[in-house]
Motif scaffolding. Structure first.
Motif, short mmCIF file in Angstrom:
data_model
loop_
_atom_site.label_atom_id
_atom_site.label_comp_id
_atom_site.label_asym_id
_atom_site.label_seq_id
_atom_site.Cartn_x
_atom_site.Cartn_y
_atom_site.Cartn_z
N LEU A 38 29.57 -51.26 14.93
CA LEU A 38 28.82 -50.68 16.05
C LEU A 38 29.64 -50.67 17.32
O LEU A 38 29.59 -49.72 18.12
CB LEU A 38 27.52 -51.47 16.25
CG LEU A 38 26.33 -50.70 16.84
CD1 LEU A 38 26.05 -49.45 16.03
CD2 LEU A 38 25.10 -51.59 16.89
N THR A 39 30.45 -51.73 17.52
CA THR A 39 31.32 -51.79 18.70
C THR A 39 32.34 -50.66 18.69
O THR A 39 32.59 -50.01 19.71
CB THR A 39 32.05 -53.15 18.75
OG1 THR A 39 31.08 -54.19 18.86
CG2 THR A 39 32.99 -53.21 19.95
N HIS A 40 32.95 -50.43 17.52
CA HIS A 40 33.94 -49.35 17.42
C HIS A 40 33.28 -47.99 17.66
O HIS A 40 33.87 -47.12 18.32
CB HIS A 40 34.60 -49.38 16.05
CG HIS A 40 35.65 -48.32 15.87
ND1 HIS A 40 36.82 -48.30 16.59
CD2 HIS A 40 35.68 -47.20 15.08
CE1 HIS A 40 37.54 -47.25 16.25
NE2 HIS A 40 36.87 -46.57 15.34
N TRP A 41 32.10 -47.81 17.14
CA TRP A 41 31.40 -46.53 17.33
C TRP A 41 31.10 -46.27 18.80
O TRP A 41 31.24 -45.16 19.30
CB TRP A 41 30.10 -46.54 16.51
CG TRP A 41 29.31 -45.28 16.64
CD1 TRP A 41 29.62 -44.04 16.17
CD2 TRP A 41 28.05 -45.14 17.33
NE1 TRP A 41 28.65 -43.13 16.51
CE2 TRP A 41 27.66 -43.77 17.22
CE3 TRP A 41 27.21 -46.02 18.01
CZ2 TRP A 41 26.49 -43.28 17.78
CZ3 TRP A 41 26.03 -45.53 18.55
CH2 TRP A 41 25.68 -44.18 18.43
N ILE A 42 30.73 -47.33 19.52
CA ILE A 42 30.40 -47.18 20.94
C ILE A 42 31.66 -47.07 21.80
O ILE A 42 31.74 -46.26 22.73
CB ILE A 42 29.55 -48.37 21.43
CG1 ILE A 42 28.19 -48.40 20.70
CG2 ILE A 42 29.32 -48.29 22.94
CD1 ILE A 42 27.39 -49.66 20.96
N GLY A 43 32.68 -47.88 21.48
CA GLY A 43 33.83 -48.01 22.39
C GLY A 43 35.06 -47.19 22.06
O GLY A 43 36.02 -47.21 22.84
N ALA A 44 35.06 -46.44 20.95
CA ALA A 44 36.26 -45.69 20.56
C ALA A 44 36.80 -44.77 21.66
O ALA A 44 38.02 -44.69 21.85
CB ALA A 44 35.98 -44.90 19.28
N PRO A 45 35.94 -44.06 22.41
CA PRO A 45 36.46 -43.18 23.46
C PRO A 45 37.24 -43.90 24.56
O PRO A 45 37.96 -43.27 25.34
CB PRO A 45 35.21 -42.51 24.04
CG PRO A 45 34.19 -42.60 22.94
CD PRO A 45 34.48 -43.91 22.26
N LEU A 46 37.11 -45.23 24.66
CA LEU A 46 37.79 -45.96 25.73
C LEU A 46 39.31 -45.90 25.60
O LEU A 46 40.02 -46.02 26.60
CB LEU A 46 37.34 -47.43 25.74
CG LEU A 46 36.02 -47.74 26.45
CD1 LEU A 46 35.64 -49.19 26.24
CD2 LEU A 46 36.12 -47.41 27.93
N VAL A 47 39.84 -45.71 24.38
CA VAL A 47 41.28 -45.66 24.20
C VAL A 47 41.86 -44.49 25.00
O VAL A 47 42.77 -44.65 25.82
CB VAL A 47 41.65 -45.53 22.71
CG1 VAL A 47 43.16 -45.36 22.55
CG2 VAL A 47 41.17 -46.75 21.94
N ASN A 48 41.32 -43.29 24.77
CA ASN A 48 41.82 -42.12 25.50
C ASN A 48 41.48 -42.18 26.98
O ASN A 48 42.27 -41.75 27.83
CB ASN A 48 41.24 -40.84 24.88
CG ASN A 48 41.85 -40.53 23.54
OD1 ASN A 48 43.00 -40.89 23.27
ND2 ASN A 48 41.10 -39.87 22.68
#
Length: 586
Positions: A202-212
């Protein structure tokens, strides 16, 4: 998984050279010490977990002697943990600064090797703001790589250490529901695993856009800072043109990208923080809820319950490493991507002649510079200058003329070896000293004496020689200020800078001196006096000048003109040698 593997491969490529460098033993030793301390701290956590069982059991049994004993044991464990934590931080910081120092020197060496930094700009590579990549990105890479790496190591060791404990406690405290014991081997471990997998996904699903988003934020911040520096560097011209309003608008436009992207980071971080904080708070009470029924059913003591809750939290925390560190991981991946882009750009610029048709520089035993089947192109491949069988003979003085934009300065860059775009060969005498003086010479910030002798090292010339050279070019006031520090490109007029550029040439005494409108800001009498000075002081030097003034003819023995042939400017002799100076120039 593919992205993670690619990121780890890049990290390995960036990080491993340090641990194979001349500083490898210090780096490896510090890293080994930090890792050992990290493992020792995990061992302390295991001992504290076992201590909790004994401590709370002593409280439940009202055993004063056992209570006092456990207090002293805790004091020893606490002081040991404090000492380890202090030296872990100290040695970690020591490793950081040594690693950063080596990596900074490495990148500076690669970036400033030959004309790589210049070619990167010519190619228009995406490696924007090298200054930020060598300063902030290197610092953050070293710091976060150690933090994340040690955190991951600690989580893995913690997981294996406490899984064993938790597995045994699962048997001692069976799952007790509605008055019935359910003997599920290691059920506490399985529940912790399921809880962590759910949280990580769930964390990856929510936070993935933070990389870009973090990647873009660093780029926008660097771009805004770069434009602020540009305003400072060109403050005089902006003030003369009364361009403050325009610059303010441009800077605010740049800053609007910083603000807009930051709002996007805020929005995404809010969602991520809401989930991760909820996840962590639930993890505090969750193990008690699991084992409380067994405690109230008198299956376990208070010490067992507290040890179980502590072990469950340690296992769950180790499994949830990516949940807790997700934002740091996103920032770290953005930093890794930026350093990877910088390395790729440096490598492409450094090997540009090997990958594309390029102008070849050939060392020869003679004294003359020769251009053989030379075609100088623009970076996009458009032909600009052509020359074949053209020779600059030593020690003649050549004046190169032609319309603006015909490629005269670009030809000089090709002869200097920094312009690779094109085909053909430039023959340069072996071991010949070439010096290029542009219209606006460069002076590093520092003492004036060191700025004049650049790029020679401080102390390469005696102060008296430097003073004599500055006096010779007509700057008596500056001759008394050689020890004064300043930003000389900003403090001096362009005419003064050009005089100092010629003083630099007198000191270095090159075999070939190329003057790219290097006296254009001087009046004609001053220009004439300085050309006579060059001829007098550098009698064996070959002087090649770019200029538009007809008065320059008198100081050169040969005139060469750029003649347009279609879209290409051809280099060819365009005038007879000047026999003597006109009286007006004397």
């Amino acid at each position: 998984m593919k992205n993670i593997s690619a990121t780890l491969a890049i990290v390995w490529r960036i990080a491993i050279p340090y641990f194979r460098s001349e500083d490898k033993w210090a780096g490896r030793g510090l890293l080994a010490a930090v890792v050992t301390i990290e493992l020792a701290l995990v061992a302390i956590d295991v001992l504290v977990n076992q201590w909790q069982n004994r401590f709370y059991s002593a409280l439940q049994a009202s055993d004063w002697d056992a209570f006092v004993t456990q207090i002293w044991i805790f004091v020893v464990l606490a002081f040991t943990a404090i000492a380890l934590a202090v030296y872990k931080l100290y040695l970690n910081q020591w490793l950081q600064i040594r690693w950063r120092q080596w990596l900074t020197r490495h990148y500076l060496g690669e970036w400033l090797q030959g004309a790589t930094h210049y070619r990167m700009q010519l190619k228009g590579d995406a490696a924007d703001n090298p200054d930020q990549r060598i300063t902030e990105d290197v610092k953050n890479f070293v710091e976060q790589t150690l933090t994340i790496g040690l955190g991951l190591l600690s989580s893995i060791v913690t997981l294996f250490s406490f899984v064993i404990i938790l597995w045994g406690l699962s048997k001692a405290a069976p799952l007790h529901l509605f008055g019935t014991d359910y003997m599920i081997p290691g059920y506490l471990c399985w529940i912790a695993l399921i809880y962590a997998i759910f949280g990580t996904a769930l964390t990856h699903w929510i936070g993935a856009p933070l990389v870009n988003l973090n990647f873009e934020q660093q780029r926008y911040e660097a771009d805004f800072r770069f434009n602020l520096v540009r305003v400072r560097e060109n403050s005089e011209q902006i003030a003369l043109l009364k361009g403050e309003g325009a610059e303010r608008g441009r800077l605010l436009d740049r800053f609007s990208f910083v603000i807009g992207n930051w709002y996007a980071i805020m929005s995404r971080t809010k969602r991520l923080s809401a989930f991760t904080n909820s996840y962590q708070q639930a993890a505090v009470i969750f193990p008690y809820v699991l084992v409380a029924p067994a405690f109230f059913a008198k299956k376990i003591q208070l010490g067992d319950m507290m040890q179980t809750a502590s072990a469950f939290s340690s296992v769950q925390g180790a499994l949830s490493f990516f949940v807790v560190a997700y934002r740091s991981l996103a920032e770290w991946r953005a930093i890794v991507a930026r350093l990877d882009g910088f390395e790729m750009s440096v490598d492409a610029a450094a090997h540009l002649p090997a990958h594309e048709p390029a102008i070849a520089l050939k060392a020869a035993s003679g004294r003359n510079i020769g251009l053989e089947q030379l075609c100088v192109n623009l970076p996009n491949g458009t032909p600009l200058v052509a020359a074949d069988g053209f020779t600059i003979q030593a020690p003649e003085r050549v004046l190169v003329t032609g319309p603006s934009g015909s490629g005269k300065s670009t030809l000089f860059r090709a002869i200097a070896g920094i312009w690779p775009f094109g085909t053909g060969t430039i023959v340069v005498p072996e071991k010949a000293k070439l010096m290029m003086l542009p219209q606006r010479p460069y002076f590093p910030v520092g003492p004036l004496g060191e700025a004049v002798i650049y790029p020679a090292a401080p102390g390469a010339f005696q102060a008296a020689r430097i003073r004599d050279a500055v006096l010779a070019v007509g700057l008596p006031d500056l001759a008394e200020r050689l020890g004064e520090e300043g930003h000389w490109n900003r403090m001096l007029s362009l005419g003064e800078q050009q005089r100092l550029g010629l003083a630099r040439a007198l000191l270095h005494a090159p075999d070939y001196l190329f003057l790219d409108e290097a006296t254009a800001s001087l009046d004609e009498p001053s220009e004439a006096r300085l050309y006579r000075l060059l001829v007098e002081k550098l009698p064996q030097a070959t002087i090649v000048s770019i200029g538009h003034r007809s008065t320059l003819d008198a100081f050169h023995t040969r005139k060469v003109t750029m003649v347009e042939d279609g879209k290409i400017h051809v280099l060819g002799d365009g005038g007879a040698p000047a026999e003597k100076e006109p009286s007006a120039a004397r």
